[in-house]
Design a protein around this motif. Structure first.
Motif, PDB file in Angstrom:
ATOM      1  N   ASP A 389       0.843  -1.192   0.000  1.00 45.58           N
ATOM      2  CA  ASP A 389       0.000   0.000   0.000  1.00 45.58           C
ATOM      3  C   ASP A 389       0.883   1.249   0.000  1.00 45.58           C
ATOM      4  N   SER A 392       0.380   3.675   2.956  1.00 45.09           N
ATOM      5  CA  SER A 392       0.989   3.215   4.200  1.00 45.09           C
ATOM      6  C   SER A 392       2.475   3.563   4.239  1.00 45.09           C
ATOM      7  N   GLU A 395       2.924   7.305   4.683  1.00 45.41           N
ATOM      8  CA  GLU A 395       2.665   7.711   6.066  1.00 45.41           C
ATOM      9  C   GLU A 395       3.842   7.360   6.971  1.00 45.41           C
ATOM     10  N   THR A 396       4.483   6.216   6.699  1.00 44.55           N
ATOM     11  CA  THR A 396       5.663   5.823   7.480  1.00 44.55           C
ATOM     12  C   THR A 396       6.783   6.849   7.301  1.00 44.55           C
TER      13      THR A 396
END
Length: 537
Positions: A389, A392, A395-396
């Motif tokens: 994703d 994801s 965002e990390t």
């Protein structure tokens, strides 16, 4: 002056002018130029001897020109042999090449003088009331004929050997045409000029002189195909020589002085125009040769540059690997000192160690960029793809870099358009590196304001966008920002540590995934938006 002699005059004009033109305009001193010019000269003088021999009626002069008629052509098979020898062989030793020239030329010289100073070949001439003059031959005439067959035979043996060894199909076709094109007129010439007169048939002894035009034409064709002469210039000269020869022949037939004057003026006019025509073609040839030479030099330079570029990439790869290990150690020990792994560390010294740690981080990142460039240029960059994703991962990276943004007091936000899933099939590590590079750049080059990230789904494409209020970029900068070692002109005012490789590496990695990456900016000082598009799964 009958039709045959007029035709022979045309043939002489074409042959001599062509040989002279080739010698004057094409690579003076080149062996093929010299051989072709000497061959043309021999055939031309031989044809002149035939014209005079057929035209004059004085028995004494006729005999002299009969000797010329059989003395001059002894050099024709020698020059043809030279042509095929140098066309098909390369001599490693100068002495061998000299012997290949000197021995046949010495034999030809001996026969030349024997025709004039002995009666072994030509003994006399009979002038009949009608028909062609008859030449009486001596006891050595049979050897004279064998001489021609021997050297012409050697010449064709050279051609057949080259044909049998030739691998290139085009060269084989050229050699085949050369053999056929020269053997047919040569066979007819030997029959009509040597064999038939030996048996008392003189009606066609002039035919060999006319057929020599075909013989010369195919030799010229071979030289042109061998790329020794320029075809366009040769074709222009042949056309001009043909027209001028026809005008010369036409000048010999006139009914009044006025008609002759008109023909002379016409000849002079055409000759002057021909000079300009040939000069124009010759200038065009010189320009083309210069362009071809420049292209060859440029190709050599490009090859050399590619070699140097390869060496540079190898050097960068080796040097980067050698630097990375000690830097990792410096970074590791600096981190341990800051974490008090060796006991309580003085606060005053921590500032210096922190600078060491930060500098080693920057240098490690730069070395990683150099290594990536080296891998990309050498085709050694490996991609291990899987489904994950993108939102994801983004965002990390956002959380990893958030402390740096807060330290600069920037507004820092991340979001999606809620139209997921945002699954892509790619190399997770490489895509994370691309996103880290773009977000880190946005933070570095934004003195005040904020940085916003957005992951969205548009059909079968997942898009990552990072928008900042930083230094922006001009149109000129945008056009080359993803090239190696390129940075915006105003970048050094904000950050002096950039290598100019990060965006280049990011672009290569994204395009390796069949994706797109670009920048949008309204100009310097107006912020930038970097966009990455990748195919959704």
């Amino acid at each position: 002056m009958d039709f045959i002699n007029i035709s022979l005059i045309v043939a002489v004009g074409v042959t001599l002018l062509l040989g002279t033109s080739i010698y004057l305009h094409h690579r003076k001193g080149d062996k093929f130029t010299i051989i072709f010019s000497l061959l043309a000269l021999s055939i031309g003088l031989w044809s002149v001897a035939m014209i005079i021999f057929r035209y004059i009626a004085h028995e004494g002069f006729t005999f002299i020109f009969a000797q010329f008629l059989y003395a001059i052509p002894v050099f024709i098979p020698i020059f043809f042999y030279y042509f095929t020898t140098f066309f098909t062989k390369k001599f490693s030793h100068k002495l061998v090449a000299f012997l290949h020239i000197a021995i046949p030329l010495g034999i030809a010289g001996g026969i030349f003088f024997s025709v004039f100073f002995t009666d072994s070949i030509v003994t006399g001439v009979v002038i009949p009331p009608e028909g062609e003059k008859q030449i009486l031959f001596g006891q050595s005439y049979f050897l004279y004929i064998l001489y021609y067959f021997f050297f012409f035979g050697l010449a064709f043996v050279n051609l057949f050997k080259r044909y049998s060894l030739a691998v290139d199909e085009l060269l084989r076709k050229q050699l085949f045409m050369l053999v056929i094109g020269t053997s047919i007129p040569l066979t007819l010439g030997l029959m009509t000029n040597l064999i038939l007169p030996w048996f008392g048939l003189y009606q066609f002894n002039w035919f060999a002189n006319l057929s020599s035009i075909i013989f010369m034409g195919f030799i010229l064709f071979a030289i042109v195909q061998y790329k020794l002469f320029n075809l366009s210039v040769v074709a222009t000269e042949l056309f001009v020589l043909f027209i001028l020869s026809l005008l010369v022949a036409d000048m010999l037939i006139f009914n009044s002085t006025t008609e002759l004057s008109i023909k002379v003026l016409l000849f002079i006019s055409v000759a002057l125009l021909s000079v300009f025509l040939i000069r124009g073609a010759y200038k065009e040839m010189l320009q083309r040769e210069r362009i071809e030479k420049l292209a060859q030099d440029l190709e050599k330079a490009n090859v050399r540059l590619r070699e140097l570029d390869k060496l540079k990439s190898e050097f960068v790869s080796i040097a980067s690997h050698q630097l990375r290990s000690p830097l990792t150690a410096i970074k590791g020990y600096a981190s341990m000192l800051l974490e008090d792994s060796y006991g309580k560390f003085p606060e005053k010294a921590k500032e210096a160690v922190t600078r060491i740690f930060d500098s080693s981080n920057l240098m490690t990142a730069s070395i990683e960029d150099f290594l990536n460039v080296s891998r990309i240029e050498q085709g050694r960059m490996k991609y291990e793809k899987s489904d994950f994703d993108l939102a994801s991962i983004a965002e990390t990276v956002f959380h990893e870099l958030e402390p740096i943004a807060k330290k600069k007091h920037l507004e820092f936000s991340f979001g999606t358009d809620n139209k997921g899933p945002y699954t892509i099939h790619a190399d997770l590590g490489k895509i994370k590196q691309v996103l880290s590079n773009l977000i880190d750049n946005a933070i570095k080059y934004t003195p005040t304001g904020g940085v916003r990230m957005l992951v969205s789904r548009q059909g079968d494409v997942v898009q990552f966008k990072v928008k900042d209020t930083g230094i922006g970029a001009s149109k000129e900068t945008i056009a080359k920002l993803f090239d190696r070692f390129v940075r915006a002109k105003n970048a050094n005012k904000v950050n002096v540590t950039g290598s100019g490789l990060g965006l280049y590496v990011a672009k290569q990695m994204v395009e390796a995934h069949d994706g797109k990456i670009w920048i949008e900016s309204e100009g310097e000082g107006k912020g930038s938006t970097f966009i990455v598009e990748l195919k959704a799964v």
